[in-house]
Scaffold this active site. Sequence first.
Site, PDB file in Angstrom:
ATOM      1  N   THR A   1       0.842  -1.122   0.053  1.00 54.06           N
ATOM      2  CA  THR A   1      -0.065   0.003  -0.115  1.00 54.06           C
ATOM      3  C   THR A   1       0.784   1.147  -0.034  1.00 54.06           C
ATOM      4  O   THR A   1       1.614   1.639   0.951  1.00 54.06           O
ATOM      5  CB  THR A   1      -0.961   0.020   1.010  1.00 54.06           C
ATOM      6  OG1 THR A   1      -1.743  -1.286   1.261  1.00 54.06           O
ATOM      7  CG2 THR A   1      -1.808   1.073   1.426  1.00 54.06           C
TER       8      THR A   1
ATOM      9  N   PHE B   1      -6.231  -6.582  -1.135  1.00 58.84           N
ATOM     10  CA  PHE B   1      -7.200  -6.071   0.040  1.00 58.84           C
ATOM     11  C   PHE B   1      -7.391  -6.939   0.916  1.00 58.84           C
ATOM     12  O   PHE B   1      -8.518  -6.977   1.549  1.00 58.84           O
ATOM     13  CB  PHE B   1      -8.591  -5.720  -0.909  1.00 58.84           C
ATOM     14  CG  PHE B   1      -8.128  -4.889  -2.125  1.00 58.84           C
ATOM     15  CD1 PHE B   1      -8.386  -3.440  -1.694  1.00 58.84           C
ATOM     16  CD2 PHE B   1      -8.019  -5.024  -3.422  1.00 58.84           C
ATOM     17  CE1 PHE B   1      -8.364  -2.327  -2.657  1.00 58.84           C
ATOM     18  CE2 PHE B   1      -7.946  -4.121  -4.260  1.00 58.84           C
ATOM     19  CZ  PHE B   1      -8.068  -2.791  -3.988  1.00 58.84           C
TER      20      PHE B   1
ATOM     21  N   ASN C   1      -9.489   1.936   2.443  1.00 66.42           N
ATOM     22  CA  ASN C   1      -9.239   1.813   4.089  1.00 66.42           C
ATOM     23  C   ASN C   1      -9.784   3.041   4.698  1.00 66.42           C
ATOM     24  O   ASN C   1     -10.199   2.907   5.833  1.00 66.42           O
ATOM     25  CB  ASN C   1      -7.737   1.643   4.145  1.00 66.42           C
ATOM     26  CG  ASN C   1      -7.483   0.280   4.051  1.00 66.42           C
ATOM     27  OD1 ASN C   1      -8.292  -0.888   4.012  1.00 66.42           O
ATOM     28  ND2 ASN C   1      -6.104  -0.133   4.172  1.00 66.42           N
TER      29      ASN C   1
ATOM     30  N   LEU D   1     -20.064  -1.271  11.587  1.00 65.61           N
ATOM     31  CA  LEU D   1     -20.704  -0.320  12.569  1.00 65.61           C
ATOM     32  C   LEU D   1     -20.909  -1.183  13.955  1.00 65.61           C
ATOM     33  O   LEU D   1     -21.840  -0.802  14.923  1.00 65.61           O
ATOM     34  CB  LEU D   1     -22.307  -0.260  11.985  1.00 65.61           C
ATOM     35  CG  LEU D   1     -22.427   0.759  10.993  1.00 65.61           C
ATOM     36  CD1 LEU D   1     -23.957   1.002  10.680  1.00 65.61           C
ATOM     37  CD2 LEU D   1     -21.814   2.059  11.313  1.00 65.61           C
TER      38      LEU D   1
ATOM     39  N   ALA E   1     -19.465  -0.617  17.413  1.00 66.23           N
ATOM     40  CA  ALA E   1     -18.724   0.309  18.258  1.00 66.23           C
ATOM     41  C   ALA E   1     -18.008  -0.436  19.243  1.00 66.23           C
ATOM     42  O   ALA E   1     -18.482  -1.325  19.654  1.00 66.23           O
ATOM     43  CB  ALA E   1     -19.935   1.342  18.768  1.00 66.23           C
TER      44      ALA E   1
ATOM     45  N   CYS F   1      -2.632  -1.682   9.157  1.00 66.97           N
ATOM     46  CA  CYS F   1      -2.932  -1.295   7.813  1.00 66.97           C
ATOM     47  C   CYS F   1      -3.751   0.285   8.046  1.00 66.97           C
ATOM     48  O   CYS F   1      -3.336   1.326   7.970  1.00 66.97           O
ATOM     49  CB  CYS F   1      -3.748  -2.151   7.007  1.00 66.97           C
ATOM     50  SG  CYS F   1      -2.873  -3.233   6.483  1.00 66.97           S
TER      51      CYS F   1
HETATM   52  N1  LIG Z   1      -1.213  -7.113   6.420  1.00 66.66           N
HETATM   53  C1  LIG Z   1      -2.315  -6.835   5.727  1.00 66.66           C
HETATM   54  O1  LIG Z   1      -3.286  -7.324   6.103  1.00 66.66           O
HETATM   55  C2  LIG Z   1      -2.148  -6.120   4.506  1.00 66.66           C
HETATM   56  C3  LIG Z   1      -3.135  -6.213   3.552  1.00 66.66           C
HETATM   57  C4  LIG Z   1      -3.141  -5.386   2.466  1.00 66.66           C
HETATM   58  C5  LIG Z   1      -1.860  -4.620   2.199  1.00 66.66           C
HETATM   59  N2  LIG Z   1      -1.037  -4.839   2.910  1.00 66.66           N
HETATM   60  C6  LIG Z   1       0.110  -3.916   2.709  1.00 66.66           C
HETATM   61  O2  LIG Z   1       1.097  -4.858   2.219  1.00 66.66           O
HETATM   62  C7  LIG Z   1       2.257  -4.454   2.657  1.00 66.66           C
HETATM   63  C8  LIG Z   1       3.165  -5.313   3.620  1.00 66.66           C
HETATM   64  O3  LIG Z   1       2.436  -5.598   4.742  1.00 66.66           O
HETATM   65  P1  LIG Z   1       2.714  -6.791   5.768  1.00 66.66           P
HETATM   66  O4  LIG Z   1       1.603  -6.492   6.627  1.00 66.66           O
HETATM   67  O5  LIG Z   1       2.866  -8.051   4.959  1.00 66.66           O
HETATM   68  O6  LIG Z   1       4.033  -6.144   6.255  1.00 66.66           O
HETATM   69  P2  LIG Z   1       5.038  -7.002   7.016  1.00 66.66           P
HETATM   70  O7  LIG Z   1       5.926  -6.201   7.949  1.00 66.66           O
HETATM   71  O8  LIG Z   1       4.625  -8.196   7.875  1.00 66.66           O
HETATM   72  O9  LIG Z   1       6.215  -7.730   5.857  1.00 66.66           O
HETATM   73  C9  LIG Z   1       6.999  -7.127   5.088  1.00 66.66           C
HETATM   74  C10 LIG Z   1       8.230  -8.124   5.023  1.00 66.66           C
HETATM   75  O10 LIG Z   1       9.300  -7.280   3.890  1.00 66.66           O
HETATM   76  C11 LIG Z   1      10.338  -7.852   4.437  1.00 66.66           C
HETATM   77  N3  LIG Z   1      11.293  -6.948   3.446  1.00 66.66           N
HETATM   78  C12 LIG Z   1      11.486  -5.531   3.553  1.00 66.66           C
HETATM   79  N4  LIG Z   1      12.383  -5.048   2.652  1.00 66.66           N
HETATM   80  C13 LIG Z   1      12.710  -6.259   1.894  1.00 66.66           C
HETATM   81  C14 LIG Z   1      13.424  -6.369   0.700  1.00 66.66           C
HETATM   82  N5  LIG Z   1      14.219  -5.218   0.078  1.00 66.66           N
HETATM   83  N6  LIG Z   1      13.459  -7.584   0.181  1.00 66.66           N
HETATM   84  C15 LIG Z   1      13.038  -8.541   0.786  1.00 66.66           C
HETATM   85  N7  LIG Z   1      12.078  -8.614   1.910  1.00 66.66           N
HETATM   86  C16 LIG Z   1      12.180  -7.093   2.207  1.00 66.66           C
HETATM   87  C17 LIG Z   1      10.397  -7.556   5.778  1.00 66.66           C
HETATM   88  O11 LIG Z   1      11.628  -8.208   6.215  1.00 66.66           O
HETATM   89  C18 LIG Z   1       9.101  -8.297   6.045  1.00 66.66           C
HETATM   90  O12 LIG Z   1       9.257  -9.733   6.492  1.00 66.66           O
HETATM   91  C19 LIG Z   1       2.155  -2.913   3.262  1.00 66.66           C
HETATM   92  O13 LIG Z   1       2.218  -2.126   2.291  1.00 66.66           O
HETATM   93  C20 LIG Z   1       0.833  -3.143   3.672  1.00 66.66           C
HETATM   94  O14 LIG Z   1       0.291  -2.026   4.141  1.00 66.66           O
HETATM   95  C21 LIG Z   1      -0.984  -5.337   4.105  1.00 66.66           C
END
Ligand SMILES: NC(=O)c1ccc[n+]([C@@H]2O[C@H](COP(=O)([O-])OP(=O)(O)OC[C@H]3O[C@@H](n4cnc5c(N)ncnc54)[C@H](O)[C@@H]3O)[C@@H](O)[C@H]2O)c1
Length: 449
Positions: A135, A161, A224, A266, A268, A276
């Site tokens: 994101t 998503f 979001n 909804l 509360a 996120c």
């Molecule tokens: N968690 C969710 O529910 C969710 C849902 C939709 C979108 N997102 C988006 O997805 C993205 C990731 O979220 P997440 O919750 O999985 O985060 P997270 O912190 O669990 O995972 C990120 C991973 O990326 C790795 N990383 C960082 N730099 C790296 C690189 N250069 N090479 C290889 N690995 C690397 C980290 O070590 C870590 O394991 C964010 O932008 C988040 O907003 C997350």
Amino acid sequence: MRQQCLGYGVLVRIAVIGCGYLGAVHAACMADLGHDVVGVDLDPGRIAALAAGRAPFHEPGFPELLGRALSSGRLTFTTDLEEAARVRVFFLCVGTPQLPGSNAADLSFVDDAVRSVAALVAASGRTAVVVGKSTVPVGTAARLAPLVEAVGATLIWNPEFLREGYAVRDTLTPNRIVYGLPDGEDGAAAQEILDDVYADQLRRQIPRLTTDYATAELVKVAANSFLATKISFINAMAEICELTGADVTQLAGAIGMDDRIGKKFLQAGIGFGGGCLPKDIRAFTARAEELGAHESVGFLREVDKINLRRRDRVVDLAKQVLGERLVGARVAVLGAAFKPHSDDLRDSPAVDIATRLQGLGADVVVTDPAALPLLARLHPALSQAEQAEDALRDADLVVLATEWREYVVMDPYDAAELVRTPVVIDGRNVLNPARWRRAGWTYLGLGRP
Ligand SMILES: NC(=O)c1ccc[n+]([C@@H]2O[C@H](COP(=O)([O-])OP(=O)(O)OC[C@H]3O[C@@H](n4cnc5c(N)ncnc54)[C@H](O)[C@@H]3O)[C@@H](O)[C@H]2O)c1
């Protein structure tokens, strides 16, 4: 030569860069669909766990999926990006956390990943598609596209998503797939390759929307922001209910019957958290300010404030019911994860409340069916109990902070026998107040009389 993929579509060689909550599930799901997948992460502990079939986080259905994908031979994990040299599609799933001391997103992980992938593609001399799933603030893809195009690859932004707790289902069967594409031939060719990756979903008529980069990025943050606004709206109504003696659960039920409003989101309570919603609405306000449009999403600051005020409300209620006895009082906090079916503690209201009550001198003990190992690592100062019964024993106050089913269905008569003083703050408005009161409890909900 294109190979068939499990009887439909085309087998695609994929790398998933970043194997956290999003990337690990995405990698395993893509392998489950029949693609050849290598998951890459900088964290050797995480990669070792995944390669050994151990899920590094709690996600229903993921351990089974991971095991299946690993034994198919189509999924491997590595810390060495070089092992992805023969890959056609690179999914970027790295984190975009909030920058310390700022509302803006830290894009350094995305920038580093794009630079590393571009260097690899340049060295391999192969064509590739780089697919951003993280994101990101609007404008990021347009900024990164020239770096990707310089090595003959194409960038698509394909926001994710998925909901933690339903991540496997949401990845395999999302309610929509969005591609943010560049104009022209390159965009069309890259789209065809991403369609091969998602052939199974497309065959099942899951809507696929193609847009420009900016729209794709905004679809995610707008979604979001809307969800966060809906939660804070009902929590703002809870504040009014508290001043007037009205009941926000009845109010939510009644307005939710209007299908223009709908019942979902909804509920509360102590508000949203996780990795996120909080950081995404803050990053959106920061980006809007850069764009000179701070007024357009100024309401998101209120949304954030309302959300955080609900945590204050629980702390205030604890002070009210315990008074001077708060210092040294035993407080059982049921739940640590920001929501059930997850062990994610990022910006968790439950942890925030537990930590603040402990800071006020209470003897806080936290229980959670999934998040205790992570809690011990990240918040070692918080005492924990494996079983809810042990947390409840001799408690002067119980705070239900995460609506895990086992807490929702807890028998108030049994619970009353364990505690010292039967007082419960229902931080998620999921208990039946009449039943709990009949069992001798002082019941305090949020926005309920
Ligand atoms: N968690 C969710 O529910 C969710 C849902 C939709 C979108 N997102 C988006 O997805 C993205 C990731 O979220 P997440 O919750 O999985 O985060 P997270 O912190 O669990 O995972 C990120 C991973 O990326 C790795 N990383 C960082 N730099 C790296 C690189 N250069 N090479 C290889 N690995 C690397 C980290 O070590 C870590 O394991 C964010 O932008 C988040 O907003 C997350």
